[in-house]
Design an enzyme around this catalytic site. Structure first.
Site, PDB file in Angstrom:
ATOM      1  CB  VAL A 164       3.914   3.516  -3.316  1.00 44.01           C
ATOM      2  CG1 VAL A 164       3.949   3.772  -5.021  1.00 44.01           C
ATOM      3  CG2 VAL A 164       5.214   3.941  -2.974  1.00 44.01           C
ATOM      4  CG  ASP A 189      16.605   1.109   2.074  1.00 43.76           C
ATOM      5  OD1 ASP A 189      17.144  -0.019   2.524  1.00 43.76           O
ATOM      6  OD2 ASP A 189      15.547   1.373   2.115  1.00 43.76           O
ATOM      7  N   GLY A 241       6.133   5.968   3.883  1.00 43.85           N
ATOM      8  CA  GLY A 241       4.786   5.957   3.267  1.00 43.85           C
ATOM      9  C   GLY A 241       4.400   5.207   2.448  1.00 43.85           C
ATOM     10  N   GLY A 284       2.940  -0.946  -2.635  1.00 42.73           N
ATOM     11  CA  GLY A 284       4.019  -1.362  -1.625  1.00 42.73           C
ATOM     12  C   GLY A 284       3.796  -0.149  -0.421  1.00 42.73           C
ATOM     13  N   GLY A 291       9.094   2.700   5.273  1.00 40.43           N
ATOM     14  CA  GLY A 291       9.030   3.354   6.671  1.00 40.43           C
ATOM     15  C   GLY A 291       8.650   4.831   6.393  1.00 40.43           C
TER      16      GLY A 291
END
Length: 657
Positions: free
Chosen positions: A358, A470, A356, A351, A354
């Site tokens: 993964v 978030d 970085g 994934g 905003g």
């Protein structure tokens, strides 16, 4: 001569030489669009900005004829595309569109186009086959000065079919046509579908590429396909477009109609330099000389490498912070993580957010699967992001939180290593499409309870008050038993003891649909705004719909669910894909809990302790009014009075669409 002085001299010389070289300009409009976007876009003809989209031709709202219309929606600012010495701009653009006909599935037209045009003018008579680009008088004339990529849905005599893309230069008769049917793409499918389109133009090598993918989910695709649907080599757009040109969209309808909607748009242009830069370059070249510049560059590069190695090994901020962390998390070797992720291979990408990317990895010696987060913002911001997330998540210990395993800092590269979650993110199971079995009701209920437990821990049970900022389905991971693990603490912040707020200067982060209304007014996020995000997740999981879904005549999911509650039909909101396979009492409880947490006024939302008890059935759901209450700005006295309550622990945040 010291390193800094040498770097200063070199920077000064280079800045003189290259002061007029290409400059990058980026326009990011991920949508949804609203009236404020009229400051950015010029709407021409019969287009408009409404219903969260750029409607290049009229939408279906209103009592008027949709046939034989044309329109353009263009950026108001022009871009330098080329100069007199044939230096040509490069550009990358990604946009998210929807073309549909709600009246007839058998007849549709005419199509839309991404266009580079010389001015903010819509040619009269550009409806029908002319796609808002030209008309019967001007079509084919070099004076049009335009290049466009058309998405054509109506077959004219000069078209290959009614489902193709084309490269148009000063005419609607394409220089190059590509049938989309060969790629399994239907521009106007029977079931409405959104499309993500990438257009890349290399001004140096004169190559244009177009990529395209269809999405059943109501959000843009994150990953570009590897194979373009159209490639055009040796395309020098400087021969066709004006020196300063405008980017935008054009579309038209004929006797057959359809809707042409742009739902989001990003554009990056590496502009051609201004012509006066040539004189500056000539003067510097005569004064300094090419040989001196090469020597300086070589010296600068060698010292830069040495300085970077020294700085990396002795960064006091990173090392000092890590040494002060309790329990000092494990430091991984960069080469081990590189091998584990197959050199951060794209195929291992799990994934992207905003901060970085993964990647999935495997530490062979330990037979341990891991998830590696590599920070990707600029150097200073990445360090801030890295330290902020590490200092928060390192101290959190809860069975419903993703576990941090360690970190890595090498040659300026910043990485965090997490426990791998084999079942991925929650949203991948809720919005899985028809090809995958939907998540069972018992697992959905289990996941919501787990998230509530994790949220209660970070809000109240940890030594500091932490706001996640978030909370959304894509940040909730699932282990092998489908237990919820709250993750992505990149935006989370701890509130210092004795204080009630955490402030940043950049605005409000998070994702629209999950952000509480008070955050948009105050620029601050609180534990109660986390509760609002939790409510959005609850409705998302129970209903199987995104928070921003337009449904039942409403623009947001929460409004639709509230209307069903008012009418005594709230169970109609339950995900249809469950086909009745749910416990009605539990479903009603969670839907009402989701509405209670979505109350526009933060002080009316339940606290996490109550949320846990409601979810487990130990406490009844608080009263939910039949109509969604209006947002009320709290008085200064009320805020002061509740300064120590759960609902006044404010944190300032930046909005990310």
């Amino acid at each position: 001569m010291g390193l800094r002085l040498k770097l200063f001299i070199l920077t000064f010389l280079l800045s003189m030489v290259f002061s007029e070289t290409q400059g990058r300009r980026t326009i990011e409009k991920p949508g949804p669009f609203d009236k404020s976007d009229h400051d950015v876009f010029e709407v021409l003809g019969s287009g408009g900005i409404n219903n969260g989209a750029l409607q290049v031709t009229p939408d279906s709202g209103g009592d008027f004829d949709l046939s034989k219309k044309s329109g353009r929606i263009m950026l108001k600012e022009s871009f330098k595309i080329h100069d007199k010495v044939a230096r040509v701009a490069s550009f990358n653009t990604t946009f998210f569109i929807n073309i549909q006909n709600r009246i007839s599935t058998s007849s549709h037209g005419e199509g839309m186009a991404f266009v580079i045009a010389p001015d903010l003018v819509l040619p009269p008579g550009s409806e029908g086959q002319y796609l808002g680009l030209t008309n019967a008088t001007t079509d084919g004339k070099a004076t049009n000065r335009l290049v466009a990529i058309e998405f054509d849905t109506f077959k004219q005599d000069f078209d290959p079919n009614d489902n193709h893309i084309g490269l148009n230069i000063n005419s609607v008769k394409s220089e190059l046509n590509v049938s989309l049917s060969d790629s399994g793409i239907q521009l106007v499918p029977e079931v409405a579908k959104n499309f993500t389109i990438w257009i890349q133009y290399d001004g140096l090598n004169k190559i244009l590429q177009v990529f395209m993918v269809g999405e059943k989910n109501p959000e843009p695709a994150e990953r570009r396909p590897s194979v373009p649907v159209m490639t055009k080599k040796d395309l020098d757009i400087a021969k066709y477009v004006s020196e300063h040109s405008y980017f935008g969209f054009a579309a038209s309808t004929g006797s057959a109609i359809e809707l042409h909607c742009v739902l989001g748009w990003n554009l990056t242009v590496d502009e051609a330099p201004e012509d006066e830069g040539l004189m500056i370059e000539a003067k510097i070249a005569l004064g300094v000389g090419v040989a001196l510049l090469v020597i300086l560059l070589a010296g600068w590069w060698i010292q830069r490498i040495l300085y970077k190695k020294y700085k990396t090994a002795n960064d006091p901020t990173i090392r000092g912070t890590l040494q002060s962390l309790p329990g000092t998390p494990r430091e991984f070797r960069y080469r081990d993580l590189k091998v584990a992720t197959d050199n951060f291979n794209e195929k291992n990408k799990l994934g992207q957010g905003g901060f970085g990317v993964v990647y999935k990895g495997l530490l062979s010696k330990e037979s341990l699967q891991i998830a590696v987060k590599r920070f990707s913002r600029d150097n200073i911001k990445s360090k801030d992001d890295f330290l902020a997330e590490l200092t928060i998540i390192n101290r959190l210990r809860h069975k419903h939180l993703v576990k941090l395993l360690g970190w890595c800092y090498k040659n300026g590269k910043l990485l965090l290593v997490y426990e791998y979650m084999p079942n991925g993110s929650l949203d991948a199971h809720i919005f899985c499409g028809a090809e995958k079995e939907t998540l069972r009701w018992d697992l959905r209920y289990q996941i919501i309870s787990g998230v509530a437990s994790a949220l209660h821990y970070v809000h109240n049970e940890y030594e500091q008050k932490v706001v996640h900022r978030d909370l959304k389905a894509s940040n909730i991971m699932l282990d092998s038993s489908f237990n919820a693990r709250l993750g992505d603490f990149g935006l989370a912040r701890a509130i210092e003891n004795g204080k009630t707020s955490y402030a940043e200067l950049e605005g409000v982060p998070g994702t629209l649909g999950y952000i509480a209304p008070e955050c948009l007014h105050t620029g601050k996020a609180t534990r109660e705004s986390d509760i609002y995000g939790f409510g959005a997740v609850v409705l998302e999981v129970v209903c199987g719909q995104r928070p921003w879904t337009k449904i039942g005549g409403f623009c947001f999911l929460v409004d639709w669910v509230w209307s069903l509650h008012r009418d005594g039909r709230i169970l109609e909101a339950v995900d249809e894909r469950l086909r009745g396979g749910y416990v009605a009492e539990e479903a009603e409880r969670l839907l009402l809990l989701g509405l209670a947490c979505s109350h526009p006024n933060g002080s009316e939302r339940p606290k996490t302790q109550a949320v846990l008890q409601i979810a487990s059935g130990l406490l009844p759901v608080p009263y939910v009014p039949p109509f969604r209450p209006a947002f009320v700005w709290p008085s200064a006295g009320a805020v002061e009075e509740n300064i120590d309550s759960e609902y006044t622990d404010d944190s300032t945040v930046t909005i990310s669409h």
